[in-house]
Design a protein around this motif. Structure first.
Motif, mmCIF file in Angstrom:
data_model
loop_
_atom_site.group_PDB
_atom_site.id
_atom_site.type_symbol
_atom_site.label_atom_id
_atom_site.label_comp_id
_atom_site.label_asym_id
_atom_site.label_seq_id
_atom_site.Cartn_x
_atom_site.Cartn_y
_atom_site.Cartn_z
ATOM 1 N N LEU A 108 -25.728 10.394 -20.124
ATOM 2 C CA LEU A 108 -24.717 9.572 -21.167
ATOM 3 C C LEU A 108 -24.301 8.288 -20.776
ATOM 4 O O LEU A 108 -24.231 7.227 -21.647
ATOM 5 C CB LEU A 108 -23.387 10.361 -21.491
ATOM 6 C CG LEU A 108 -23.555 11.652 -22.318
ATOM 7 C CD1 LEU A 108 -22.126 12.353 -22.542
ATOM 8 C CD2 LEU A 108 -24.294 11.495 -23.584
ATOM 9 N N THR A 109 -24.018 7.883 -19.573
ATOM 10 C CA THR A 109 -23.641 6.510 -18.797
ATOM 11 C C THR A 109 -24.937 5.928 -19.303
ATOM 12 O O THR A 109 -24.836 4.590 -19.530
ATOM 13 C CB THR A 109 -23.077 6.676 -17.553
ATOM 14 O OG1 THR A 109 -22.042 7.695 -17.564
ATOM 15 C CG2 THR A 109 -22.715 5.421 -17.170
ATOM 16 N N TYR A 114 -27.821 1.417 -21.734
ATOM 17 C CA TYR A 114 -28.998 1.235 -22.425
ATOM 18 C C TYR A 114 -29.037 0.617 -24.025
ATOM 19 O O TYR A 114 -29.600 -0.184 -24.560
ATOM 20 C CB TYR A 114 -30.112 2.106 -22.536
ATOM 21 C CG TYR A 114 -31.218 2.045 -23.133
ATOM 22 C CD1 TYR A 114 -32.316 0.988 -22.607
ATOM 23 C CD2 TYR A 114 -31.720 2.619 -24.390
ATOM 24 C CE1 TYR A 114 -33.449 0.524 -23.358
ATOM 25 C CE2 TYR A 114 -32.988 2.124 -24.900
ATOM 26 C CZ TYR A 114 -33.788 1.176 -24.346
ATOM 27 O OH TYR A 114 -34.772 0.647 -25.195
ATOM 28 N N SER A 115 -27.738 1.432 -24.616
ATOM 29 C CA SER A 115 -27.477 0.926 -26.114
ATOM 30 C C SER A 115 -26.760 -0.324 -26.377
ATOM 31 O O SER A 115 -26.157 -0.549 -27.316
ATOM 32 C CB SER A 115 -26.774 2.122 -26.743
ATOM 33 O OG SER A 115 -27.538 3.294 -26.735
ATOM 34 N N GLY A 116 -26.046 -0.754 -25.204
ATOM 35 C CA GLY A 116 -25.439 -2.087 -25.164
ATOM 36 C C GLY A 116 -24.017 -1.900 -24.784
ATOM 37 O O GLY A 116 -23.216 -2.858 -24.955
ATOM 38 N N ALA A 119 -19.471 -2.053 -20.346
ATOM 39 C CA ALA A 119 -18.224 -1.770 -19.740
ATOM 40 C C ALA A 119 -18.028 -0.570 -19.219
ATOM 41 O O ALA A 119 -17.514 0.364 -19.757
ATOM 42 C CB ALA A 119 -16.944 -2.325 -20.877
ATOM 43 N N PHE A 120 -18.352 -0.429 -17.884
ATOM 44 C CA PHE A 120 -18.325 0.967 -17.332
ATOM 45 C C PHE A 120 -16.843 1.358 -17.159
ATOM 46 O O PHE A 120 -16.583 2.733 -17.199
ATOM 47 C CB PHE A 120 -18.993 0.928 -15.845
ATOM 48 C CG PHE A 120 -20.480 0.850 -15.933
ATOM 49 C CD1 PHE A 120 -21.077 1.940 -16.198
ATOM 50 C CD2 PHE A 120 -21.165 -0.344 -15.430
ATOM 51 C CE1 PHE A 120 -22.584 1.636 -16.383
ATOM 52 C CE2 PHE A 120 -22.418 -0.353 -15.553
ATOM 53 C CZ PHE A 120 -23.421 0.593 -15.977
ATOM 54 N N ARG A 121 -15.881 0.618 -16.979
ATOM 55 C CA ARG A 121 -14.381 0.920 -17.093
ATOM 56 C C ARG A 121 -14.148 1.737 -18.235
ATOM 57 O O ARG A 121 -13.201 2.657 -18.329
ATOM 58 C CB ARG A 121 -13.636 0.115 -16.654
ATOM 59 C CG ARG A 121 -13.429 -0.879 -17.771
ATOM 60 C CD ARG A 121 -12.420 -2.164 -17.422
ATOM 61 N NE ARG A 121 -12.393 -3.236 -18.346
ATOM 62 C CZ ARG A 121 -11.657 -3.423 -19.424
ATOM 63 N NH1 ARG A 121 -10.782 -2.355 -19.516
ATOM 64 N NH2 ARG A 121 -11.854 -4.419 -20.220
ATOM 65 N N ILE A 122 -14.815 1.606 -19.335
ATOM 66 C CA ILE A 122 -14.571 2.339 -20.654
ATOM 67 C C ILE A 122 -15.732 3.439 -20.923
ATOM 68 O O ILE A 122 -15.286 4.581 -21.202
ATOM 69 C CB ILE A 122 -14.799 1.419 -21.832
ATOM 70 C CG1 ILE A 122 -13.656 0.192 -21.760
ATOM 71 C CG2 ILE A 122 -14.796 2.151 -23.279
ATOM 72 C CD1 ILE A 122 -13.774 -1.023 -22.768
#
Length: 165
Positions: A108-109, A114-116, A119-122
């Protein structure tokens, strides 16, 4: 560079019909319900029958239509579809190694990135939350066994982690 595709509706109809037949055959090993109630194969077969029926209707309409639909597919459009398909196949193939939880979190990450959504923190808290909810719904509510990681068995630590939270 683009590729010209003719009869795309007929191709899609045949592919959907093949998927429906595959789902129907794959669900043949599912157990039936107690006392004649619909079992776990009921809904997949119902959905497969609906997909098969609609794909046959589309195929008949396509054959009756004399005009040939033509589409031009560009290379970047093919890549945009192939990359998620490759990621999905990798997710399914690697699930026995990584297990459901770790594999789903990573999948999922990567798909969100890939979908845009960069922001990894979100995205990471969202994917962890979704994976945990799915895990608990399938394991505790629906009693569906999910693959466990052979490297790092995360789900064995979950009840202790949830008690702390």
């Amino acid at each position: 560079m683009s590729i010209e595709v003719k009869h795309s509706d007929a191709i899609a109809s045949v592919l959907l019909l093949a998927v429906a037949v595959g789902v129907y055959v794959a669900s043949s090993g599912y157990p039936s319900g107690p006392t004649g109630a619909p079992g776990s194969a009921f809904f997949p077969r119902l959905i497969a029958a609906a997909i098969a029926l609609l794909s046959i209707v589309q195929l008949v309409q396509t054959v009756q239509n004399e005009a040939v639909e033509r589409h031009h597919v560009k290379r970047d459009q093919v890549v945009r579809v192939v990359i998620p398909l490759v990621l999905l196949v990798a997710y399914v193939v690697l699930m026995p190694l990584f297990g459901f939880l770790a594999g789903t979190i990573v999948f999922l990450t990567v798909m969100m990135w890939y979908s845009g959504a960069h922001a990894f923190r979100i995205t990471v808290p969202i994917t962890v939350s979704i994976s945990l909810v799915l895990f608990y719904v399938f394991v505790n509510f629906l009693h569906v066994p999910l693959p466990e990681s052979s490297v790092f068995p995360i789900s064995q630590m979950l009840p202790g982690m949830l008690g702390v939270i």
